[in-house]
Write a protein that holds these residues in place. Structure first.
Motif, PDB file in Angstrom:
ATOM      1  N   ASP A   1      13.522  -4.653  11.678  1.00 21.29           N
ATOM      2  CA  ASP A   1      13.472  -5.012  13.308  1.00 21.29           C
ATOM      3  C   ASP A   1      12.245  -4.542  14.002  1.00 21.29           C
ATOM      4  N   ALA A   2      11.717  -3.741  13.456  1.00 23.21           N
ATOM      5  CA  ALA A   2      10.340  -2.944  13.903  1.00 23.21           C
ATOM      6  C   ALA A   2       9.373  -3.981  13.708  1.00 23.21           C
ATOM      7  N   ALA A   3       9.208  -4.752  12.702  1.00 17.89           N
ATOM      8  CA  ALA A   3       8.156  -5.881  12.250  1.00 17.89           C
ATOM      9  C   ALA A   3       8.628  -7.072  12.928  1.00 17.89           C
ATOM     10  N   ARG A   4       9.796  -7.229  13.351  1.00 16.19           N
ATOM     11  CA  ARG A   4      10.165  -8.308  14.248  1.00 16.19           C
ATOM     12  C   ARG A   4       9.668  -8.272  15.479  1.00 16.19           C
ATOM     13  N   GLU A   5       9.992  -7.156  16.310  1.00 17.66           N
ATOM     14  CA  GLU A   5       9.684  -6.661  17.360  1.00 17.66           C
ATOM     15  C   GLU A   5       7.981  -6.972  17.527  1.00 17.66           C
ATOM     16  N   ARG A   6       7.092  -6.600  16.703  1.00 14.11           N
ATOM     17  CA  ARG A   6       5.665  -6.261  16.671  1.00 14.11           C
ATOM     18  C   ARG A   6       5.262  -7.777  16.338  1.00 14.11           C
ATOM     19  N   GLY A   7       6.011  -8.599  15.892  1.00 14.23           N
ATOM     20  CA  GLY A   7       5.493 -10.223  15.484  1.00 14.23           C
ATOM     21  C   GLY A   7       4.876 -10.227  14.170  1.00 14.23           C
ATOM     22  N   LEU A   8       4.972  -9.496  13.318  1.00 12.06           N
ATOM     23  CA  LEU A   8       4.572  -9.238  11.941  1.00 12.06           C
ATOM     24  C   LEU A   8       5.496  -9.934  10.940  1.00 12.06           C
ATOM     25  N   ALA A   9       4.517 -10.764  10.018  1.00 11.28           N
ATOM     26  CA  ALA A   9       5.210 -11.432   9.081  1.00 11.28           C
ATOM     27  C   ALA A   9       5.273 -10.220   7.959  1.00 11.28           C
TER      28      ALA A   9
ATOM     29  N   ALA B   1      15.315  11.941   4.647  1.00 14.13           N
ATOM     30  CA  ALA B   1      16.232  11.489   3.578  1.00 14.13           C
ATOM     31  C   ALA B   1      15.416  10.365   2.682  1.00 14.13           C
ATOM     32  N   GLY B   2      14.483   9.818   3.494  1.00 11.04           N
ATOM     33  CA  GLY B   2      14.106   8.604   2.372  1.00 11.04           C
ATOM     34  C   GLY B   2      13.071   8.013   3.426  1.00 11.04           C
ATOM     35  N   PHE B   3      12.176   7.144   2.857  1.00 13.91           N
ATOM     36  CA  PHE B   3      11.051   6.387   3.255  1.00 13.91           C
ATOM     37  C   PHE B   3      10.831   4.827   2.705  1.00 13.91           C
ATOM     38  N   ALA B   4      10.246   4.124   3.512  1.00 17.51           N
ATOM     39  CA  ALA B   4       9.758   2.947   3.097  1.00 17.51           C
ATOM     40  C   ALA B   4       8.216   2.822   3.288  1.00 17.51           C
ATOM     41  N   GLU B   5       7.285   2.817   2.352  1.00 21.60           N
ATOM     42  CA  GLU B   5       6.001   2.729   2.422  1.00 21.60           C
ATOM     43  C   GLU B   5       5.722   1.208   2.734  1.00 21.60           C
ATOM     44  N   TYR B   6       4.424   1.202   3.333  1.00 25.17           N
ATOM     45  CA  TYR B   6       4.070  -0.231   3.651  1.00 25.17           C
ATOM     46  C   TYR B   6       2.421  -0.068   3.683  1.00 25.17           C
ATOM     47  N   PHE B   7       1.797  -1.501   3.969  1.00 24.51           N
ATOM     48  CA  PHE B   7       0.449  -1.628   4.082  1.00 24.51           C
ATOM     49  C   PHE B   7       0.397  -2.536   5.242  1.00 24.51           C
ATOM     50  N   LEU B   8      -0.013  -2.328   6.425  1.00 25.58           N
ATOM     51  CA  LEU B   8      -0.291  -3.099   7.531  1.00 25.58           C
ATOM     52  C   LEU B   8      -1.643  -3.765   7.666  1.00 25.58           C
ATOM     53  N   SER B   9      -1.540  -4.735   7.912  1.00 27.38           N
ATOM     54  CA  SER B   9      -2.847  -5.695   8.065  1.00 27.38           C
ATOM     55  C   SER B   9      -2.706  -6.362   9.470  1.00 27.38           C
ATOM     56  N   GLU B  10      -3.269  -5.558  10.199  1.00 31.07           N
ATOM     57  CA  GLU B  10      -2.876  -6.140  11.877  1.00 31.07           C
ATOM     58  C   GLU B  10      -3.844  -7.455  11.982  1.00 31.07           C
ATOM     59  N   ALA B  11      -4.732  -7.620  11.328  1.00 27.63           N
ATOM     60  CA  ALA B  11      -5.701  -8.581  11.138  1.00 27.63           C
ATOM     61  C   ALA B  11      -5.010  -9.712  11.001  1.00 27.63           C
ATOM     62  N   ASP B  12      -4.187  -9.969   9.846  1.00 26.25           N
ATOM     63  CA  ASP B  12      -3.427 -11.044   9.372  1.00 26.25           C
ATOM     64  C   ASP B  12      -2.025 -10.999   9.889  1.00 26.25           C
ATOM     65  N   GLY B  13      -1.652 -10.026  10.643  1.00 27.19           N
ATOM     66  CA  GLY B  13      -0.340 -10.093  11.256  1.00 27.19           C
ATOM     67  C   GLY B  13       0.605  -9.784  10.189  1.00 27.19           C
ATOM     68  N   GLU B  14       0.530  -9.141   9.186  1.00 31.57           N
ATOM     69  CA  GLU B  14       1.395  -8.750   8.095  1.00 31.57           C
ATOM     70  C   GLU B  14       1.463  -7.379   7.899  1.00 31.57           C
ATOM     71  N   ILE B  15       2.927  -7.079   7.446  1.00 27.06           N
ATOM     72  CA  ILE B  15       3.266  -5.781   6.825  1.00 27.06           C
ATOM     73  C   ILE B  15       3.878  -5.958   5.437  1.00 27.06           C
ATOM     74  N   ALA B  16       3.503  -5.410   4.700  1.00 29.95           N
ATOM     75  CA  ALA B  16       3.505  -5.438   3.096  1.00 29.95           C
ATOM     76  C   ALA B  16       4.403  -4.142   2.834  1.00 29.95           C
ATOM     77  N   PHE B  17       5.727  -4.307   2.536  1.00 32.47           N
ATOM     78  CA  PHE B  17       6.538  -3.130   1.978  1.00 32.47           C
ATOM     79  C   PHE B  17       6.301  -3.000   0.568  1.00 32.47           C
ATOM     80  N   THR B  18       5.783  -1.762   0.151  1.00 36.56           N
ATOM     81  CA  THR B  18       5.602  -1.481  -1.040  1.00 36.56           C
ATOM     82  C   THR B  18       6.643  -0.891  -2.212  1.00 36.56           C
ATOM     83  N   HIS B  19       6.949   0.095  -1.215  1.00 38.54           N
ATOM     84  CA  HIS B  19       8.046   1.075  -2.114  1.00 38.54           C
ATOM     85  C   HIS B  19       9.109   1.512  -1.141  1.00 38.54           C
ATOM     86  N   THR B  20      10.330   1.705  -1.564  1.00 40.82           N
ATOM     87  CA  THR B  20      11.381   2.502  -0.973  1.00 40.82           C
ATOM     88  C   THR B  20      12.147   3.541  -1.651  1.00 40.82           C
ATOM     89  N   GLU B  21      12.366   4.592  -1.043  1.00 45.51           N
ATOM     90  CA  GLU B  21      12.868   5.755  -1.842  1.00 45.51           C
ATOM     91  C   GLU B  21      13.833   6.441  -0.927  1.00 45.51           C
TER      92      GLU B  21
END
Length: 106
Positions: free
Chosen positions: A66-74, A26-46
């Motif tokens: 919620d998944a980002a929070r569980e993984r401790g990602l900014a 039904a849809g998706f939220a694209e991201y770029f994950l930088s585990e080295a920086d502990g960050e997940i950047a959400f770039t597009h949702t459709e």
């Protein structure tokens, strides 16, 4: 209608499925994950137009955050939908680094 959100790391996106049998994409939220920086950047949702207006965007955003929070990602909400969802749900603002909140208007 049952909705289910899963992380699809091969495509770098969270996906929400729905429909009569709960298996249609039904849809998706694209991201770029930088585990080295502990960050997940959400770039597009459709959300597919066939599923519009059913609240699936919110279900998707909440599950992804919620998944980002569980993984401790900014979270870096470059996607306007994710950024707007966080703005409407201030209990998720803490996921965005304090030093970056003004950049995202949060």
């Amino acid at each position: 209608m049952a909705a289910h959100v899963t992380d699809n790391p091969d495509k770098s996106r969270f996906e929400v499925t729905a429909g009569d049998d709960g298996t249609e994409l039904a849809g998706f939220a694209e991201y770029f994950l930088s585990e080295a920086d502990g960050e997940i950047a959400f770039t597009h949702t459709e959300i597919d137009a066939r599923f519009g207006g059913q609240g699936l965007g919110g279900v998707l955003a909440k599950a992804a955050l919620d998944a980002a929070r569980e993984r401790g990602l900014a979270v870096l909400p470059y996607c306007p939908f994710i950024r707007g969802w966080i703005g409407k749900h201030p209990e998720y603002t803490d996921l965005v680094p304090e030093s970056r909140r003004a950049t995202f208007g949060l």
